[in-house]
Write a protein that holds these residues in place. Sequence first.
Motif, PDB file in Angstrom:
ATOM      1  N   LYS A 135       0.502   6.838  13.952  1.00  0.00           N
ATOM      2  CA  LYS A 135      -0.919   6.509  13.947  1.00  0.00           C
ATOM      3  C   LYS A 135      -1.089   5.006  14.057  1.00  0.00           C
ATOM      4  N   VAL A 136      -1.988   4.583  14.942  1.00  0.00           N
ATOM      5  CA  VAL A 136      -2.201   3.168  15.208  1.00  0.00           C
ATOM      6  C   VAL A 136      -3.520   2.704  14.616  1.00  0.00           C
ATOM      7  N   PHE A 137      -3.449   1.625  13.832  1.00  0.00           N
ATOM      8  CA  PHE A 137      -4.642   0.941  13.332  1.00  0.00           C
ATOM      9  C   PHE A 137      -4.715  -0.428  13.997  1.00  0.00           C
ATOM     10  N   GLU A 138      -5.892  -0.789  14.495  1.00  0.00           N
ATOM     11  CA  GLU A 138      -6.094  -2.128  15.053  1.00  0.00           C
ATOM     12  C   GLU A 138      -6.985  -2.942  14.118  1.00  0.00           C
ATOM     13  N   GLY A 139      -6.629  -4.199  13.885  1.00  0.00           N
ATOM     14  CA  GLY A 139      -7.424  -5.030  12.994  1.00  0.00           C
ATOM     15  C   GLY A 139      -7.027  -6.489  13.076  1.00  0.00           C
ATOM     16  N   ALA A 140      -7.399  -7.255  12.038  1.00  0.00           N
ATOM     17  CA  ALA A 140      -7.070  -8.684  11.932  1.00  0.00           C
ATOM     18  C   ALA A 140      -7.496  -9.455  13.182  1.00  0.00           C
ATOM     19  N   GLU A 141      -8.768  -9.295  13.544  1.00  0.00           N
ATOM     20  CA  GLU A 141      -9.284 -10.031  14.706  1.00  0.00           C
ATOM     21  C   GLU A 141      -9.137 -11.528  14.464  1.00  0.00           C
ATOM     22  N   ASP A 142      -8.710 -12.252  15.505  1.00  0.00           N
ATOM     23  CA  ASP A 142      -8.458 -13.698  15.418  1.00  0.00           C
ATOM     24  C   ASP A 142      -7.407 -14.020  14.358  1.00  0.00           C
ATOM     25  N   ASN A 143      -6.503 -13.073  14.116  1.00  0.00           N
ATOM     26  CA  ASN A 143      -5.393 -13.253  13.174  1.00  0.00           C
ATOM     27  C   ASN A 143      -5.866 -13.502  11.745  1.00  0.00           C
ATOM     28  N   LEU A 144      -7.016 -12.933  11.394  1.00  0.00           N
ATOM     29  CA  LEU A 144      -7.550 -13.046  10.041  1.00  0.00           C
ATOM     30  C   LEU A 144      -7.616 -11.660   9.409  1.00  0.00           C
ATOM     31  N   PRO A 145      -7.138 -11.505   8.166  1.00  0.00           N
ATOM     32  CA  PRO A 145      -7.195 -10.190   7.522  1.00  0.00           C
ATOM     33  C   PRO A 145      -8.628  -9.702   7.390  1.00  0.00           C
ATOM     34  N   ASP A 146      -8.851  -8.421   7.682  1.00  0.00           N
ATOM     35  CA  ASP A 146     -10.195  -7.860   7.606  1.00  0.00           C
ATOM     36  C   ASP A 146     -10.126  -6.436   7.058  1.00  0.00           C
ATOM     37  N   ARG A 147     -11.289  -5.769   7.039  1.00  0.00           N
ATOM     38  CA  ARG A 147     -11.363  -4.413   6.480  1.00  0.00           C
ATOM     39  C   ARG A 147     -10.507  -3.421   7.256  1.00  0.00           C
ATOM     40  N   SER A 178       1.540 -10.724   8.362  1.00  0.00           N
ATOM     41  CA  SER A 178       0.899 -10.995   7.083  1.00  0.00           C
ATOM     42  C   SER A 178      -0.588 -10.663   7.118  1.00  0.00           C
ATOM     43  N   ALA A 179      -1.276 -11.104   8.186  1.00  0.00           N
ATOM     44  CA  ALA A 179      -2.716 -10.818   8.310  1.00  0.00           C
ATOM     45  C   ALA A 179      -2.990  -9.345   8.522  1.00  0.00           C
ATOM     46  N   LEU A 180      -2.013  -8.607   9.050  1.00  0.00           N
ATOM     47  CA  LEU A 180      -2.188  -7.187   9.343  1.00  0.00           C
ATOM     48  C   LEU A 180      -1.771  -6.281   8.187  1.00  0.00           C
ATOM     49  N   LEU A 181      -1.365  -6.882   7.067  1.00  0.00           N
ATOM     50  CA  LEU A 181      -0.937  -6.088   5.918  1.00  0.00           C
ATOM     51  C   LEU A 181      -1.590  -6.603   4.626  1.00  0.00           C
ATOM     52  N   PRO A 182      -2.918  -6.734   4.603  1.00  0.00           N
ATOM     53  CA  PRO A 182      -3.574  -7.238   3.394  1.00  0.00           C
ATOM     54  C   PRO A 182      -3.899  -6.096   2.428  1.00  0.00           C
ATOM     55  N   ALA A 183      -3.348  -6.164   1.235  1.00  0.00           N
ATOM     56  CA  ALA A 183      -3.639  -5.142   0.213  1.00  0.00           C
ATOM     57  C   ALA A 183      -3.631  -5.828  -1.148  1.00  0.00           C
ATOM     58  N   PRO A 184      -4.724  -6.511  -1.501  1.00  0.00           N
ATOM     59  CA  PRO A 184      -4.769  -7.232  -2.777  1.00  0.00           C
ATOM     60  C   PRO A 184      -4.603  -6.283  -3.963  1.00  0.00           C
ATOM     61  N   ILE A 185      -4.010  -6.798  -5.023  1.00  0.00           N
ATOM     62  CA  ILE A 185      -3.876  -6.012  -6.251  1.00  0.00           C
ATOM     63  C   ILE A 185      -5.246  -5.960  -6.931  1.00  0.00           C
ATOM     64  N   PRO A 186      -5.801  -4.760  -7.174  1.00  0.00           N
ATOM     65  CA  PRO A 186      -7.089  -4.666  -7.868  1.00  0.00           C
ATOM     66  C   PRO A 186      -7.003  -5.343  -9.240  1.00  0.00           C
ATOM     67  N   ILE A 250       8.724 -14.421   6.753  1.00  0.00           N
ATOM     68  CA  ILE A 250       8.163 -13.670   7.871  1.00  0.00           C
ATOM     69  C   ILE A 250       7.294 -12.540   7.334  1.00  0.00           C
ATOM     70  N   ALA A 251       5.995 -12.566   7.681  1.00  0.00           N
ATOM     71  CA  ALA A 251       5.014 -11.585   7.181  1.00  0.00           C
ATOM     72  C   ALA A 251       4.980 -11.533   5.657  1.00  0.00           C
ATOM     73  N   SER A 252       5.344 -12.651   5.012  1.00  0.00           N
ATOM     74  CA  SER A 252       5.355 -12.765   3.547  1.00  0.00           C
ATOM     75  C   SER A 252       6.336 -11.815   2.875  1.00  0.00           C
ATOM     76  N   GLY A 253       7.414 -11.467   3.573  1.00  0.00           N
ATOM     77  CA  GLY A 253       8.540 -10.757   2.970  1.00  0.00           C
ATOM     78  C   GLY A 253       8.242  -9.448   2.273  1.00  0.00           C
ATOM     79  N   PRO A 254       7.622  -8.456   2.928  1.00  0.00           N
ATOM     80  CA  PRO A 254       7.304  -7.193   2.248  1.00  0.00           C
ATOM     81  C   PRO A 254       8.521  -6.368   1.834  1.00  0.00           C
ATOM     82  N   THR A 255       9.676  -6.623   2.432  1.00  0.00           N
ATOM     83  CA  THR A 255      10.875  -5.869   2.063  1.00  0.00           C
ATOM     84  C   THR A 255      11.963  -6.788   1.518  1.00  0.00           C
ATOM     85  N   VAL A 256      11.546  -7.929   0.967  1.00  0.00           N
ATOM     86  CA  VAL A 256      12.481  -8.905   0.396  1.00  0.00           C
ATOM     87  C   VAL A 256      12.042  -9.209  -1.033  1.00  0.00           C
TER      88      VAL A 256
END
Length: 521
Positions: A135-147, A178-186, A250-256
């Motif tokens: 499944k493909v999600f498109e987002g982060a227009e202009d390389n900025l994290p968005d909804r 990094s911009a394509l994987l924004p998930a802040p901690i509530p 790279i992408a803020s190290g999600p697997t490091v």
Amino acid sequence: MACRVLTCLVRVPSRSLFWGAPVARMASGMALSEQARLLFESAVGAMQPGPMLQRALSLDPDGRQLKVRDRTFQLQQNLYLVGFGKAVLGMAAAVEKLLGHHLVQGVISVPKGICAAMEHAGKQEMLLKPHSRVKVFEGAEDNLPDRDALRAALAIQHLAEGLTADDLLLVLISGGGSALLPAPIPPVTLEEKQMLTKLLEARGATIQELNTIRKALSQLKGGGLAQAAYPAQVVSLILSDVVGDPVDVIASGPTVANTHNVQDCLNILNRCGLRAALPRSVKTVLSQADSDPRGPPSCGHVLNVIIGSNTLALAEAQKQAQLLGYRAVVLSAAIQGDVKSVAQFYGMLARVAGAHLTPATVGASVEENAKLHELAVKLQLSDLQLEEVLEAVAEAQSPVCLLAGGEPTVQLQGSGKGGRNQELALRVGAELARWPLGPVEVLFLSGGTDGQDGPTSAAGAWVIPELTSQAAAEGLDVTTFLAHNDSHTFFCRFHGGTHLLYTGLTGTNVMDTHLLLLRPQ
């Protein structure tokens, strides 16, 4: 929905070498500018998703074991896929082609509009199959994290958290991840995290400091994705767009595994004078971080593999240059700093290297050699091979090709149109005009491997020492265009735009490639 291939597509120009023969077969009788273009295309071609994934992954003859470098993984309807980044669409398509019948489910987060752009460009190899399980999600227009990117990140998190010890998760990562994987901690919201990032940037925070804060406030960065996928085995295939290829950046190290703690964050916030102004939600997350009952993320179940980088791209261009008859040497894969300083360095390098090639006619002075080394020290490049390059040039019995890569920066002082590659090329052109180069044909090319330099459709540009005088004859003043950061407008007007480098979107990104060709006449 997965991206579908349209039945009627615009074809890639037949001259494109991204999937073609080695350049040496095609270079006979070519001008220096064409050879430079072919070498640039060979560097980009080596970093295409298909060739990269084929080098990194292999199946045993019965198709039940996946080999990644020196590790082997059992496949039994247990393969899952997630990805995020500007080049991930093509990477996912390549994995689907290699391992599609083993793939159970996948989710990828890619830039807004990239599916349509690849369809329009006729890049079928970059597109998923019509009935893909990814499944493909498109987002982060202009390389900025968005909804849209947030929805993608949460879908990736949901998939990862549902895995078991019998499963294998392939993670595809490239620049822009990094911009394509924004998930802040509530309870931190996306808007609050963006606001804090902007405040930190305004207070002079470094990219390392920004990443430290981002990781602390993210569910998936800084090893969060690896922790979410545990106890499944995780293999991250990484296309690096960062100097030095640090997997934790790279992408803020999600697997490091994250090496920073809350005190590091507080020190950064104190230095930037922002600790007192933090939203209550951020204070809450930071106060709870070190008391997480799960403990710090452990990544012992993860294999991180760099499958593409600027270094690997330069190695391919070097090999092809040698086939063309050049003495080819890699100068650095870590070119950084202001383009003005980088351009001065390249201009002086051309002068000194040219003198080494034609010592009987024109020689570089002691002062010029000293100036070159002074400029090199000013750039503070970690892997600069200047002495090796000058020695190789002095011994050369053939034309010379000096290769480098990295990501210089532009200090904006005008409102013109351009990108760092076109600005660097134009500044190098001005520098080449300052020095007597003797009977040596010289050309410099700078191009972005993603095919897009700044907000333009060009990847970069190439220049020769005669550029300044030829431009003046056309009524174009190089200095004026540089003062307004208007390099793209200059190259569009100069010689009918023939010095611009066009590739279209390449589907990859390993920073920039610089070529300096010197050929005694």
